[in-house]
Scaffold this active site. Structure first.
Site, mmCIF file in Angstrom:
data_model
loop_
_atom_site.group_PDB
_atom_site.id
_atom_site.type_symbol
_atom_site.label_atom_id
_atom_site.label_comp_id
_atom_site.label_asym_id
_atom_site.label_seq_id
_atom_site.Cartn_x
_atom_site.Cartn_y
_atom_site.Cartn_z
ATOM 1 N N ASP B 25 51.017 33.263 47.076
ATOM 2 C CA ASP B 25 50.475 33.999 48.281
ATOM 3 C C ASP B 25 49.085 33.180 48.630
ATOM 4 O OD1 ASP B 25 49.586 35.573 50.346
ATOM 5 O OD2 ASP B 25 49.584 37.476 49.206
ATOM 6 N N LYS B 86 41.939 30.263 56.442
ATOM 7 C CA LYS B 86 43.610 30.299 56.928
ATOM 8 C C LYS B 86 43.496 30.638 58.379
ATOM 9 C CE LYS B 86 47.783 32.916 55.767
ATOM 10 N NZ LYS B 86 48.364 34.083 55.029
ATOM 11 N N GLU B 186 56.011 36.204 54.496
ATOM 12 C CA GLU B 186 55.171 37.154 53.621
ATOM 13 C C GLU B 186 55.996 38.442 53.658
ATOM 14 O OE1 GLU B 186 51.423 36.977 55.100
ATOM 15 O OE2 GLU B 186 50.866 35.158 54.019
ATOM 16 N N ASP B 208 52.738 44.211 57.795
ATOM 17 C CA ASP B 208 51.996 43.592 56.671
ATOM 18 C C ASP B 208 50.601 43.241 57.646
ATOM 19 O OD1 ASP B 208 50.729 41.626 55.487
ATOM 20 O OD2 ASP B 208 52.395 40.147 55.276
#
Lengths: 180, 623
Positions: B25, B86, B186, B208
């Site tokens: 992850d 990211k 994800e 999420d």
């Protein structure tokens, strides 16, 4: 293990060529095929195997998307008879239908000044759903009779109804968001 | 040394050929790695028992630190400490400008490449390189734990990541030397981790909210098949924005005007602490060192909720849109899963529960659930579970389009189309004798090309001269299971063809990656040495364990005292070397133990055969 790409979409899913499709059976057949042909099944395989798997899975998805949607399904059935529709350049010559189109659009525009625009939209949606069913039945009848040209004219109407339903849907969403 | 581990006759002593697979992850704030060890899939901690690896990289004079060590440098050396990378992965210079108030680093905008480069004391680095450092650290953790190299990994990405962001993630993995089985969304990974595949049939929503991204996915589960029905979200919305909202509040409250990078970092860190404290407490103190004094303000949960109210509302708006795309009412949802550290915020839980009209599931650690699901999928893709029915079917998160006349964007594959998918569309020339056609690939929902993300430009050349409108140019878009696009263009009458795997405008070219790979080779020798040592250490421990158990079992019985002591001496010599010797020295010590116990192994073999044959007549024995 590879798929026979010569089959038509109905054959692929083991279904009869018919406008009436058992959507549960279609969905189950699609998942069963993906379980066998999805690229994840050859994750450790060669590049060639992976490329082939992507193509096969893409083809299964395309077939499913086509048969799951009434307008696409009708168009596809027509194409099996060698008749392709050319979207951009086709209009309907049915004046009664054109009149109805104009009225529906006006009605939709009036919704904006309605007291309860959401309910007003629902009312139009209800009418359109009814029309969809009628045209679908008409398409089926004409297709069965082999009158493909007439069936093609009906598809144009189905497409129109679908488009206006999408517009109403978008409009309703916007309304709801504005109310929040 | 395998013979020391003698098993009962009839049982196989050879371990079956398991592939070493891991789930990663790669998060905005924290990253994790999970593997399957003896049938249990879990995330791996560092030596100090910490599962999270902060997604932070520090570029020092002569070393690169990743994780907590890098985080410690953040306040004192903010310009060389890269966090939340990211957010800029797969992004262009323009996107970065809009984020510049959140990101404190200096960007180099002078290069020809459209990929933004962060200026550090070790030179200019791209987000891909920074991400690769994080991936390397995670892979090393997995390899140390397994004692062997990784055969392949599954890396998770936000479902809402576009092609450029996915491609950049793949590039980072390539740079880190990892074999990627699959990029997995994800939310899907989270659903896998919850074991919802055991459920016969149902529709679930996965909310999420991570550090920098928000995803909402609607999945249909049916006998092990996870089918994404629709997905939506915002790839630059997350917990970082909550920190930012608190920071802004603090700046106003204190009337700070002389902001510098160090102070800004300090404020952000204090803001994050306050946010975390407010998960349990009704009130938190936010303190910073300002003008040589410690200054504090108190933030109530109520005020915090106001600060983040818009952000939470935005996420719920995306939920509505996504439900609509799936053509579903809220009532159709049978379960709601919360994923991502930011779903710990009480207001988020409350509002999501209210929106879906049900208590969300959050029994698994929202930080770890995604990595665990990824590791389970990696295990299946590695071929370790041939009986598994599990299949994950994804959709395209954002429409793929092509630029047409007047700067308009024409959709070729609409969003939420199941992938893999291939679609073709025909175009033609607009000038007589035109021999080339420029193709501009874009991604996004807007009407104008300029409002969407530009993925690539390429040209189809060598079209035979014809009158305008005569050539038939077929452009085919193909998206694979990772959500990555490749494009082919072909003039049908002449067969002139051109095809490219999309290297996004905001992505690195192959040659850029090659250069980076070469640069990292310089460090590769150190890496290889470290890995060899780790492997020998694992082997040494395994040998010691085997010797110990064999000696305990029948050592006294089969060996003379002298022989016994010799083996123990060799074993002890090996044990002493484990933490101090080089890989080669360890290897020699292992050999020594093996040589000393050769005779013992042979005797154990014989004894075991005798035992197996005892009491059997010849015709009972399979010869």
């Amino acid at each position: 293990m590879s798929l026979d790409l010569q089959q038509n979409y109905f054959e692929l899913f083991g279904l009869p060529v018919s406008f009436e499709v058992d959507s549960a059976a279609l969905h189950a057949a699609q998942q069963q095929l993906q379980s066998r042909f999805h690229p994840d099944r050859v994750a450790g395989g060669s590049d060639q195997e992976k490329r082939l798997a992507v193509q096969q899975a893409a083809w299964i998805n395309e077939a499913y998307q086509t048969l799951a949607d009434p307008v696409k399904r009708a168009r596809y059935m027509l194409s099996l008879q060698g008749l392709d529709m050319n979207d951009e350049h086709e209009t309907t010559g049915d004046t009664a239908f054109l009149m109805e189109q104009i009225e529906l659009r006006e009605e939709m525009e009036q919704c904006q000044s309605c007291q309860d625009p959401l309910r007003c939209c629902d009312h139009i949606t209800g009418k359109l759903d009814q029309r969809s069913k009628e045209y679908a039945a008409e398409f089926q009848r004409l297709y069965a009779q082999g009158d493909h040209e007439a069936a093609r004219q009906v598809i144009k109407k189905m497409q129109f109804i679908q488009r206006i339903l999408e517009q109403i849907d978008e409009y309703q969403m916007q309304l709801e968001e504005d109310l929040l | 040394m395998a013979l020391l581990q003698i098993s009962e006759p009839g049982q196989s002593a050879a371990p079956h050929q398991r592939k070493h697979a891991a789930g990663i992850d790669l998060g905005t704030t924290n990253s994790l790695v999970a593997v399957n060890r003896s049938g249990v899939v879990d995330t791996l901690p560092d030596e100090q028992g910490r599962h999270l690896l902060p997604s932070v990289v520090w570029y020092g004079e002569d070393e690169i630190l990743v994780g907590y060590d890098a985080l410690e440098k953040q306040a004192e050396d903010p310009l060389n400490t890269i966090s939340s990378v990211k957010r800029i992965l797969g992004r262009g210079i323009e996107d970065i400008r809009s984020l510049s108030d959140v990101l404190p680093w200096r960007f180099d905008v002078s290069t020809d490449s459209s990929v933004p480069r962060i200026v550090t004391r070790r030179g200019k680095v791209t987000a891909v390189e920074v991400s690769a450092e994080i991936l390397k650290a995670l892979a090393k953790r997995a390899e140390d734990s397994l004692g062997e190299g990784l055969d392949g990994v599954v890396i998770t990405v936000p479902a809402y990541f576009d092609d450029a962001q996915r491609q950049a993630t793949r590039d980072a993995a390539r740079l880190a030397g990892l074999n990627v089985y699959r990029l997995l969304n994800e939310p899907t990974a989270a659903a896998v981790a919850y074991g919802l595949d055991q459920k016969a049939d149902g529709i679930i929503a996965i909310y999420d909210l991570g550090g920098g991204t928000f995803d909402i996915s609607i999945l249909h589960l049916n006998k092990g098949v996870f089918e994404v029905m629709a997905t939506g979200g915002d790839s630059s919305l997350g917990g970082d924005d909550m920190d930012h909202a608190i920071a802004e509040w603090l700046v106003q409250e204190m009337g700070i005007e002389d902001m510098d990078p160090q102070l800004s970092r300090q404020i952000m860190i204090a803001a994050r602490r306050a946010k975390e404290a407010l998960t349990e407490a009704d009130q938190a103190e936010v303190c910073i060192d300002y003008r040589g004094e410690t200054a504090c303000r108190s933030l109530t949960r109520e005020r915090f909720n106001e600060l983040i109210g818009d952000l939470v509302r935005k996420t719920l708006m995306a939920c509505r849109r996504t439900l609509r795309d799936a053509k579903l009412d809220r009532e159709a949802i049978s379960d709601v899963i919360l994923v991502g550290g930011s779903t710990r915020v009480p207001l988020v839980r409350e509002q999501v529960g209210e929106f879906f009209g049900r208590e969300p599931l959050c029994s698994l650690d929202p930080d770890r659930v995604v990595a665990i699901g990824a590791a389970q999928q990696a295990d299946v893709l590695a071929g370790n579970k041939p009986d598994s029915e599990m299949l994950l079917l994804d959709v395209l998160p954002l429409s793929l389009a092509i630029e047409t006349m007047g700067g308009l964007s024409e959709k070729i594959i609409p969003r939420n189309t199941p992938i893999p998918v291939a679609r073709a569309q025909e175009f033609t020339t607009f000038k007589d004798g035109q021999t080339a056609m420029s193709i501009h690939v874009v991604q996004g929902e807007r009407e104008l090309v300029s409002d969407n993300r530009s993925l690539a430009h390429f040209e189809l050349r060598g079209i035979p001269p014809m009158v305008a409108g005569a050539p038939r140019i077929r452009v085919t878009y193909q998206v694979d299971a990772d959500g990555l696009l490749s494009v082919t263009a072909e003039e049908l009458s002449s067969g002139v063809k051109s095809d490219i795997t999309i290297k996004p405008s905001y992505g690195l070219t192959d040659s850029e990656i090659e250069t980076m790979l070469r640069a990292s080779m310089e460090h590769a020798k150190e890496d290889v040495d470290a890995r060899m040592l780790a492997e020998q250490q694992v082997e040494a421990r395994r040998v010691i364990e085997a010797v110990d158990s064999a000696l305990a079992e029948d050592g006294r019985e089969l060996l003379s005292e002298q022989e016994y002591d010799a083996i123990v001496a060799a074993r002890d010599a090996l044990e002493q070397k484990i933490d101090s010797a080089t890989a080669d020295e360890l290897k020699a010590a292992i050999k020594q133990v093996e040589a000393t116990s050769e005779e013992f192994v042979a005797r154990r073999m014989n004894a075991s055969v005798r035992k197996a044959l005892a009491g059997k007549t010849v015709d009972q024995v399979d010869v």
